[in-house]
Every structure is written in C-alpha cells, then in structure tokens.
Motif scaffolding. Structure first.
Motif, short mmCIF file in Angstrom:
data_model
loop_
_atom_site.label_atom_id
_atom_site.label_comp_id
_atom_site.label_asym_id
_atom_site.label_seq_id
_atom_site.Cartn_x
_atom_site.Cartn_y
_atom_site.Cartn_z
N THR A 177 44.69 7.93 20.69
CA THR A 177 43.58 8.73 19.99
C THR A 177 42.37 9.02 21.08
N ALA A 178 41.96 10.37 21.36
CA ALA A 178 41.13 10.67 22.32
C ALA A 178 40.03 11.55 21.71
N ALA A 179 38.96 11.23 22.28
CA ALA A 179 37.58 12.02 22.01
C ALA A 179 37.24 12.33 23.42
N ILE A 180 37.36 13.56 23.98
CA ILE A 180 36.90 13.79 25.42
C ILE A 180 36.21 15.23 25.52
N LEU A 181 35.59 15.43 26.84
CA LEU A 181 35.00 16.57 27.22
C LEU A 181 36.03 16.97 28.19
N ILE A 182 36.03 18.46 28.03
CA ILE A 182 37.10 18.85 29.03
C ILE A 182 36.69 20.34 29.67
N ALA A 183 36.89 20.95 30.76
CA ALA A 183 36.49 21.80 31.36
C ALA A 183 37.97 22.64 31.66
N ASP A 184 37.53 24.09 31.90
CA ASP A 184 38.65 24.88 32.15
C ASP A 184 39.06 24.42 33.80
N GLU A 185 38.02 23.84 34.71
CA GLU A 185 38.27 23.47 36.08
C GLU A 185 39.17 22.17 35.92
N ARG A 186 39.48 21.67 34.92
CA ARG A 186 40.37 20.17 34.47
C ARG A 186 39.51 19.21 34.68
N ASP A 187 38.25 19.16 34.77
CA ASP A 187 37.01 18.19 34.48
C ASP A 187 37.54 17.38 33.28
N GLU A 188 37.29 15.92 33.06
CA GLU A 188 37.28 15.33 32.10
C GLU A 188 36.55 14.28 31.96
N ARG A 216 34.97 11.22 11.74
CA ARG A 216 34.10 11.27 10.63
C ARG A 216 33.02 12.21 10.90
N SER A 217 32.36 12.26 12.02
CA SER A 217 31.30 13.25 12.31
C SER A 217 31.32 13.35 13.74
N VAL A 218 30.80 14.27 14.52
CA VAL A 218 30.38 14.85 15.75
C VAL A 218 28.90 15.14 15.99
N ARG A 219 28.48 14.70 16.78
CA ARG A 219 26.79 15.12 17.10
C ARG A 219 26.91 15.36 18.59
N TYR A 252 26.24 19.44 30.02
CA TYR A 252 25.41 18.02 29.90
C TYR A 252 24.80 17.79 28.65
N GLY A 253 24.70 16.71 28.18
CA GLY A 253 24.36 16.26 26.92
C GLY A 253 25.04 15.03 26.53
N LYS A 254 24.56 14.60 25.33
CA LYS A 254 24.94 13.32 24.79
C LYS A 254 25.70 13.60 23.40
N VAL A 255 27.08 13.21 23.45
CA VAL A 255 28.10 13.56 22.44
C VAL A 255 28.24 12.18 21.46
N THR A 256 28.17 12.11 20.36
CA THR A 256 28.62 10.96 19.51
C THR A 256 29.70 11.42 18.60
N PHE A 257 30.80 10.57 18.80
CA PHE A 257 31.98 10.68 17.81
C PHE A 257 32.09 9.41 16.99
N GLU A 258 32.44 9.79 15.79
CA GLU A 258 32.52 8.67 14.78
C GLU A 258 34.17 8.55 14.39
N VAL A 259 34.73 7.45 14.89
CA VAL A 259 36.31 7.94 14.90
C VAL A 259 37.03 6.32 14.25
N SER A 260 38.19 6.61 13.75
CA SER A 260 38.87 5.29 13.56
C SER A 260 40.31 5.83 13.71
N ILE A 296 39.79 -0.87 16.72
CA ILE A 296 39.70 0.64 16.89
C ILE A 296 40.08 1.17 15.36
N ALA A 297 40.95 0.37 14.55
CA ALA A 297 41.19 0.85 13.10
C ALA A 297 40.10 1.12 12.28
N LYS A 298 38.93 0.65 12.55
CA LYS A 298 37.60 0.64 11.79
C LYS A 298 36.75 1.82 12.43
N ILE A 299 36.12 2.45 11.57
CA ILE A 299 35.11 3.87 12.14
C ILE A 299 33.99 3.12 13.13
#
Length: 272
Positions: free
Chosen positions: A125-136, A263-266, A108-116, A181-184
């Motif tokens: 292009t993917a920015a995901i959260l993924i678990a061993d149990e295959r949760d996504e 560009r960044s991950v928080r 649990y938490g808040k994740v911010t991805f800066e992406v182009s 999506i080509a822009k940040i």
C-alpha cells in the motif's frame, strides 16, 4: 502507463477548499512552480471521480477497484482470474489494484495520510508524491512486515540507467499501542527545498537533507511539482520485487479481495 495519465492531468490545475461537505474550485495558472494550497478531505462520496476534474481525486484504475464510504476511501486488490502459478519466488499473474491521483499538484508542503493497509505478504500500500519528471517521495506499507513502514525517494537523472531503488530507502517502526500497518496511522511527508521529513502519528522519524541525496556526483532530490497518489498493488512479480515485498501473495490462503483504507488527506503549506 500511470506517468502518461498524470501528464494528462497536469493540463488543468485546480485548488480545492473544503467548507463543511462542500467544495469550492478555482482554476489556477498552468505554472505550478510555487503552488501549494491548504487542503483537507475525509473522502465523502464526491471526492473521487472517474476521468474528470469534478473532484480533488481521480481514479486511474479499473472500475470497481475503489469505493468511497463513510469510513474512508477503500482501495481494493482482487485475486486474478484463473490458475496462479508460482515459480522462483514470483507469481505468473498479478492483480491490478486501485490507484487514485489528486487533480492538483503541490511544490513543497506537508502532506498527512491517515491509512490502514492489509497485512498480507506480497501486498504493498503506497501514499506518495509523484511528478511528471518521475520524482517520487514515498510512504510504503508492506503487508509482509506489518510492524514497520518504509520511506524512499526517486529523482531519476539522464545518467541513471534505472531508478536507484534501494539507495535512499529506510525502514521505520510502527509505534505502540497499535504497532501494525493494519491499524489506522497518520503518515506524514514534510517536503521543502532543503530537506524531507517523514513522520508517523505526529512524530518525525526520518530526515533526509538535500545534500544527502548526492549519488555519483549528481543530486537525486525531488524538486518538481507533484501530485498525491494513493494505491494498493500486487508485488508478486518479478522475483526481486516479490522478495522485497515478502511475497509473492499466496492466494490459496489470502482473501480473494483485500483493501486498504485512506481515512483522510491533509495538505499544509510552507509558512515562507
């Protein structure tokens, strides 16, 4: 294959704090049940490694498929070698793009991805959260639909014969003044025990409550500690995947090498 690599990474958990350009690492308990540590990086050269735990992110893709630069983490997708044939809406060869995982997990938490992302049909292009149990919990940027982005979840159960690919997905608009999506843009996944919120550029656009993940009398709500995963992939095969991604990639027109930039991950943690 990636799932087994992620399982290997779970043996050791690190929390990472950035102080200027320096990182301080502290070993954590293997029990990730309530883990969340605040984190921020703009991807200096030392923030991605190859098959080690010396950095907060580790590359699990071919050598040369990524590069850290002053502008961010560049993820490459290169044209496959040889002749590429297209039949029934799919290519007979697909490229293996870059995939990068965090060496830490959050529960649990808040994740911010800066992406182009490249606006090329068939590229995802993917920015995901993924678990061993295959949760996504997914943010997916389809190059064939650059004015939109997609959100989705997976939490397979023993009753599922295959993942519920389209059941919980949603298509969202990329806002003005840069509706591509080509822009940040800043894409956010805010995940807690009761709901998931997705947002773009500081605005929440979708909320999925836990009870809304019920299907066939079973909850499909992601609930396991998850790592961050960044990637670019060739969705040109099979035909169903290619159709979803507006592909296949037409390599006669597409650049021989394409890139997504992170560009960044928080990571921000729940206040409770």
């Amino acid at each position: 294959m990636y799932i087994f690599l992620i399982q290997t990474l779970l043996i050791l958990s690190l929390s990472v704090y950035q102080v200027g350009a320096a990182y301080i690492y502290r070993r954590q308990s293997p029990d990730l049940g309530s883990q969340c540590r605040p984190f921020y990086t703009t991807f200096p050269p030392t923030s991605v490694s190859r098959n080690t735990y010396s950095a907060p992110f580790v590359a699990i893709s071919p050598a040369g498929s990524y590069q850290t630069t002053p502008g961010g983490l560049e993820l490459y997708l290169n044209k496959p070698e040889g002749t590429i044939k297209t039949k029934q809406g799919a290519n007979d060869k697909t490229s293996e793009g870059a995939t990068v995982n965090s060496t830490f997990a959050i529960h649990y938490g808040k994740v911010t991805f800066e992406v182009s992302a490249p606006a090329i049909p068939g590229v995802v292009t993917a920015a995901i959260l993924i678990a061993d149990e295959r949760d996504e919990i997914d943010v997916e940027l389809l190059g064939g639909d650059p004015a939109h982005w997609q959100t989705n979840i997976f939490a397979p159960t023993r009753r599922d014969k295959e993942p519920l690919f389209g059941v919980f997905s949603s298509i969202e608009r990329v806002p003005h003044p840069n509706p591509s999506i080509a822009k940040i843009h800043s894409y956010t996944i805010d995940w807690n025990k009761e709901r998931i919120e997705w947002g773009i550029d500081g605005r929440t656009v979708r909320t999925l409550k836990k009870e809304e993940s019920m299907k066939g009398g079973v909850l499909h709500y992601p609930s396991h500690p998850s790592r961050l995963q960044l990637g670019i992939w060739d969705a040109s095969s099979p035909s169903g995947t290619s159709e979803w991604a507006k592909g296949p990639i037409n390599w006669s027109d597409a650049p021989r090498s394409m890139k997504a930039v992170v560009r960044s991950v928080r990571v921000e943690c729940p206040k409770y």
